[in-house]
Motif scaffolding. Structure first.
Motif, mmCIF file in Angstrom:
data_model
loop_
_atom_site.group_PDB
_atom_site.id
_atom_site.type_symbol
_atom_site.label_atom_id
_atom_site.label_comp_id
_atom_site.label_asym_id
_atom_site.label_seq_id
_atom_site.Cartn_x
_atom_site.Cartn_y
_atom_site.Cartn_z
ATOM 1 N N ARG A 53 1.043 -1.255 0.078
ATOM 2 C CA ARG A 53 0.086 -0.138 -0.011
ATOM 3 C C ARG A 53 0.979 1.386 0.060
ATOM 4 O O ARG A 53 1.481 1.472 0.789
ATOM 5 C CB ARG A 53 -0.790 -0.106 1.176
ATOM 6 N N TRP A 54 0.637 1.758 -0.770
ATOM 7 C CA TRP A 54 1.356 3.223 -1.238
ATOM 8 C C TRP A 54 0.517 4.467 -1.545
ATOM 9 O O TRP A 54 -0.318 4.366 -2.256
ATOM 10 C CB TRP A 54 2.557 3.128 -2.263
ATOM 11 N N LEU A 55 1.021 5.488 -1.094
ATOM 12 C CA LEU A 55 0.365 6.913 -1.445
ATOM 13 C C LEU A 55 1.135 7.205 -2.730
ATOM 14 O O LEU A 55 2.174 7.465 -2.516
ATOM 15 C CB LEU A 55 0.137 7.812 -0.303
ATOM 16 N N GLU A 56 0.298 7.590 -3.560
ATOM 17 C CA GLU A 56 0.938 8.144 -4.881
ATOM 18 C C GLU A 56 0.489 9.511 -5.035
ATOM 19 O O GLU A 56 -0.778 9.706 -5.459
ATOM 20 C CB GLU A 56 0.857 7.050 -6.076
ATOM 21 N N PRO A 57 1.491 10.357 -5.421
ATOM 22 C CA PRO A 57 0.945 11.866 -5.427
ATOM 23 C C PRO A 57 0.710 11.905 -7.099
ATOM 24 O O PRO A 57 1.365 11.630 -8.036
ATOM 25 C CB PRO A 57 1.878 12.670 -5.061
ATOM 26 N N SER A 58 -0.083 13.061 -7.402
ATOM 27 C CA SER A 58 -0.630 13.375 -8.772
ATOM 28 C C SER A 58 0.678 14.525 -9.042
ATOM 29 O O SER A 58 1.241 15.066 -8.293
ATOM 30 C CB SER A 58 -1.940 14.044 -9.065
ATOM 31 N N LYS A 59 0.735 14.504 -10.603
ATOM 32 C CA LYS A 59 1.599 15.645 -10.759
ATOM 33 C C LYS A 59 1.332 16.981 -10.760
ATOM 34 O O LYS A 59 2.071 17.964 -10.529
ATOM 35 C CB LYS A 59 1.791 15.159 -12.458
ATOM 36 N N GLU A 60 0.315 17.222 -10.194
ATOM 37 C CA GLU A 60 -0.395 18.375 -9.899
ATOM 38 C C GLU A 60 -0.324 18.772 -8.437
ATOM 39 O O GLU A 60 -0.910 19.807 -8.130
ATOM 40 C CB GLU A 60 -1.982 18.622 -10.404
ATOM 41 N N SER A 61 0.090 17.955 -7.728
ATOM 42 C CA SER A 61 0.100 18.033 -6.119
ATOM 43 C C SER A 61 1.317 18.466 -5.673
ATOM 44 O O SER A 61 2.268 18.295 -6.336
ATOM 45 C CB SER A 61 -0.383 16.649 -5.671
ATOM 46 N N PHE A 62 1.410 19.047 -4.431
ATOM 47 C CA PHE A 62 2.814 19.316 -3.841
ATOM 48 C C PHE A 62 3.486 18.164 -3.500
ATOM 49 O O PHE A 62 4.834 18.358 -3.422
ATOM 50 C CB PHE A 62 2.508 20.215 -2.568
#
Length: 145
Positions: A53-62
């Motif tokens: 389980r991983w949190l993956e940031p979007s390219k638009e996020s900090f």
């Protein structure tokens, strides 16, 4: 209006997240991500929550621009927050210690943070000394502590 901005770093790490106003210790800087993905879909920008389980940031996020520093200004707080570990000055970079957000046994990377207490090699949380693990226990990303 956001209190943060993404801009080029002055130490060669590409872009980073910077405070546009002072943040107080304990204040949330931003939500890292809300997208949970398995190992097969995570990039090097993800935060490990559990075995697959991983949190993956979007390219638009900090979160996409969150850099490592051995003497980080922020920590990770479950379920998905980046929180100030100390007072953060205006125009200071928001950073996190990657050793608190990766738990994969064999993971490590060379560190180029250039802080006075740089460890030169960043290792996964389980491979860090006991003193480090105790200091950052509440800031480590593993869901089942």
């Amino acid at each position: 209006m956001s209190n943060l901005i993404v801009k080029k770093t002055d130490y060669g790490a590409g872009k980073g997240v910077y405070a546009q106003k002072q943040l107080q210790k304990g204040e949330m800087a931003f939500i890292f991500s809300e997208e949970i993905v398995p190992w097969a879909k995570v990039t090097h920008r993800g935060i490990q929550l559990g075995k697959n389980r991983w949190l993956e940031p979007s390219k638009e996020s900090f979160g996409f621009y969150l850099n490592h520093r051995c003497s980080s200004s922020c920590g990770f707080q479950l379920p998905n927050k980046i929180v100030a570990l100390r007072e953060i000055k205006e125009d200071e970079e928001i950073t996190i210690d990657y050793s608190t957000i990766v738990h994969t046994q064999k993971w490590e990377m060379d560190c180029l943070c250039q802080s006075t207490d740089c460890r030169k090699v960043v290792k996964s949380f389980p491979n860090m000394p006991l003193e480090f693990r105790e200091k950052f226990r509440e800031w480590n990303s593993w869901e089942n502590k």
